[in-house]
Enzyme design. Structure first.
Site, PDB file in Angstrom:
ATOM      1  N   TYR A 472      49.647  84.329  -1.879  1.00  0.00           N
ATOM      2  CA  TYR A 472      49.048  85.173  -0.844  1.00  0.00           C
ATOM      3  C   TYR A 472      48.969  86.645  -1.235  1.00  0.00           C
ATOM      4  CZ  TYR A 472      50.911  80.899   1.172  1.00  0.00           C
ATOM      5  OH  TYR A 472      51.272  79.582   1.375  1.00  0.00           O
ATOM      6  N   HIS A 473      48.489  86.897  -2.459  1.00  0.00           N
ATOM      7  CA  HIS A 473      48.323  88.268  -2.938  1.00  0.00           C
ATOM      8  C   HIS A 473      46.889  88.541  -3.393  1.00  0.00           C
ATOM      9  CE1 HIS A 473      52.886  88.064  -4.102  1.00  0.00           C
ATOM     10  NE2 HIS A 473      52.701  88.214  -2.803  1.00  0.00           N
ATOM     11  N   PRO A 474      45.865  88.211  -2.605  1.00  0.00           N
ATOM     12  CA  PRO A 474      44.492  88.476  -3.052  1.00  0.00           C
ATOM     13  C   PRO A 474      44.224  89.972  -3.115  1.00  0.00           C
ATOM     14  CG  PRO A 474      44.489  87.804  -0.749  1.00  0.00           C
ATOM     15  CD  PRO A 474      45.895  87.601  -1.254  1.00  0.00           C
TER      16      PRO A 474
END
Length: 537
Positions: A472-474
């Site tokens: 969850y690090h876009p």
């Protein structure tokens, strides 16, 4: 209605921008948020992020397009749809990134973004529990709490196994060096989530010159006759509204939302926009490109001693932990489940740390069906999760319709380089080397999955392809750089060739940082606000 500045998105970056731009009282500021308020108790208690993981009321709950390197699986992409954005629903790990990450930003043609340039802004946003130092601030809004001394006892076995393997120890990932094993810092204040909504925006909303519009989805930007961005059009509770910006609109809608709004507004790849019937305002082919993310997979182990599985699996255990939290603001409910880990070289010849690990004293599976909820494994267990620090794969976020309510196509393009596959193989070997050391081995009865039968590079790579998901690090989809052909904003965060518009969120990262990206996203907002005010003066 008219304001000096309009900030689109009240997330980790937007809350800071709105607070700083309105701080001296000289400028009127509007912040617009597609979600609602984060006033619920569950946004304050750290463990509450488990409730928002699959909640469409506060989470966009995006899905990627089928990923070829992951056997055609779609990957879950949660993003906050609430005041505070993803900072309201994340696991609160506070990691700035490696020095080299930001020095690479500067080398890519972005003066003022090297590590020594951004460190003052990291210090400015932080109140570290250890007080002020060369590396830490003590007077900033965001409270940073080390979890050292509060972790589950089995975490000590992980750290001792790292030490036995000859890996360096690190007491502060946000200090002089990121490399080594240690316990993570989290952004909490006396057991409560300390994020930009609570610490920046809520106090600032008392100012007469700051307003917020919630439940307002920005459909597109509006333009003056000379091509300058003049404001935004939103739909709020079924009603269309327009707001005008005298000075600038600042996009802070994140790595998915910011490029989506730009493309809907005619800013992006001209041919693609024409195919969708969108009038091209400015051909900017890099909008939505350069998507980067950390891809992870977990190893599951059955322990011979109690872990958090037992307490979290029973109503009595949850009640006991809840009472502990209410009485003391301490215990597992006041922490992140990602308690320890670190940054390591997967091979001796690596120039720097290329693998990040998380150690959880709780083993749980993420269900395929949202209604199933997050549940611990039915045995005492722990897990070790790993991802590459700086993956080279690049993907995209592109709209598929001129309709603002249609989610964009998210294509991370994971594992599309040989380097990324090599990192996966190194990560697999590193996890097993650590787990084999005596400190962990003596409190472990078995590796549940992938399990000892799955061995060798080919089998372990296949396991990773079958089980990996986003951590969850876009970022990177409105990348910063000097060339309008390959970047979206310049080093002042101004959109190339489009007056009156900036972007200041994780989408401007030229390259992903090592570690969790919430802290560097907040830094971007602090620095971005300072640049905007500097130019206004």
């Amino acid at each position: 209605m008219q304001y000096d500045y309009i900030v689109v998105g009240a997330g980790s970056a937007g809350c800071i921008l709105a607070s700083r731009l309105s701080q001296d009282g000289r400028h009127s500021v509007l912040v617009v948020e597609a979600g609602g308020s984060d006033g619920s108790f569950w946004f304050q208690i750290p463990v509450g992020y488990a409730r928002s993981y699959y909640d469409p009321r506060v989470n966009w709950m995006y899905q990627s397009e089928p990923e070829g390197a992951l056997n055609g699986r779609r990957v879950y992409v949660p993003r906050g749809k609430v005041q505070g954005g993803s900072g309201s629903i994340n696991a609160m790990i506070f990691v700035r990134g490696a020095k080299a990450d930001f020095d690479d930003w500067a080398r890519a043609g972005n003066p003022g973004w090297g590590h020594d340039d951004v460190l003052p802004y990291f210090r400015q946003l932080e109140s570290h529990a250890g007080g002020a130092s060369e590396w830490h601030g003590a007077e900033g809004p965001i409270h940073v709490t080390p979890m050292r001394g509060m972790t589950h006892p089995i975490t000590d076995a992980f750290l001792e196994s790292c030490r036995a393997l000859g890996l360096p120890m690190n007491a502060d990932f946000n200090g002089a060096d990121i490399e080594g094993a240690g316990v993570y810092d989290i952004n909490t204040n006396k057991g409560r989530r300390s994020h930009s909504s609570a610490e920046y925006l809520r106090p600032a909303l008392d100012r007469a010159n700051l307003a917020i519009e919630r439940d307002a989805l920005v459909e597109w930007l509006t333009f003056a006759q000379d091509g300058r961005v003049s404001g935004i059009e939103v739909v709020q509770n079924g009603v269309k509204r327009r707001f005008t910006a005298r000075r600038e609109v600042v996009l802070a809608a994140g790595a998915i939302g910011s490029p989506q709004i730009m493309q809907l507004s005619g800013l992006g790849d001209g041919d693609r926009l024409k195919d969708l019937g969108i009038a091209v305002r400015r051909h900017l082919p890099a909008v939505g490109q350069n998507l980067q993310d950390h891809l992870c997979a977990s190893y599951y182990y059955r322990a011979t001693i109690p872990t958090l599985n037992g307490a979290f699996a029973s109503l009595f255990g949850q009640a006991r932990l809840g009472l502990q939290y209410l009485m003391t603001r301490k215990g597992p409910f006041a922490m992140s489940v990602n308690q320890a880990g670190g940054f390591f070289r997967g091979a001796p010849d690596e120039a720097g740390p290329n693998i990040q690990l998380y150690f959880n004293p709780l083993s749980y599976r993420i269900p395929a069906e949202p209604k199933a909820g997050l549940k611990p494994e039915p045995y005492p267990g722990y897990l070790i999760c790993f991802n590459a620090c700086r993956p080279q794969s690049r993907g995209s976020v592109t709209i598929t319709s001129a309709e603002p309510h249609v989610a964009p196509a998210i294509r991370p393009n994971y594992l599309s380089t040989d380097r990324d596959i090599a990192d996966v193989l190194q990560g697999n070997r590193l996890v097993r080397r650590i787990a084999a050391q005596a400190a962990l081995a003596t409190v472990t009865s078995e590796e549940v999955s992938p399990g000892p039968a799955i061995d060798g590079d080919a089998a372990l790579l296949a396991y990773f392809r079958d089980n990996a998901g986003s951590i969850y690090h876009p970022c990177g989809t409105c990348a910063m750089g000097p060339d309008a052909g390959t970047a979206v904003v310049d080093s002042r965060l101004r959109v190339h060739g489009v007056a009156g518009l900036r972007v200041a969120d994780a989408s401007i990262f030229p390259n992903i940082t090592a570690g969790n990206i919430n802290a560097p996203t907040m830094m971007v907002a602090e620095k971005g606000a300072a640049m905007i005010l500097e130019e206004a003066r």
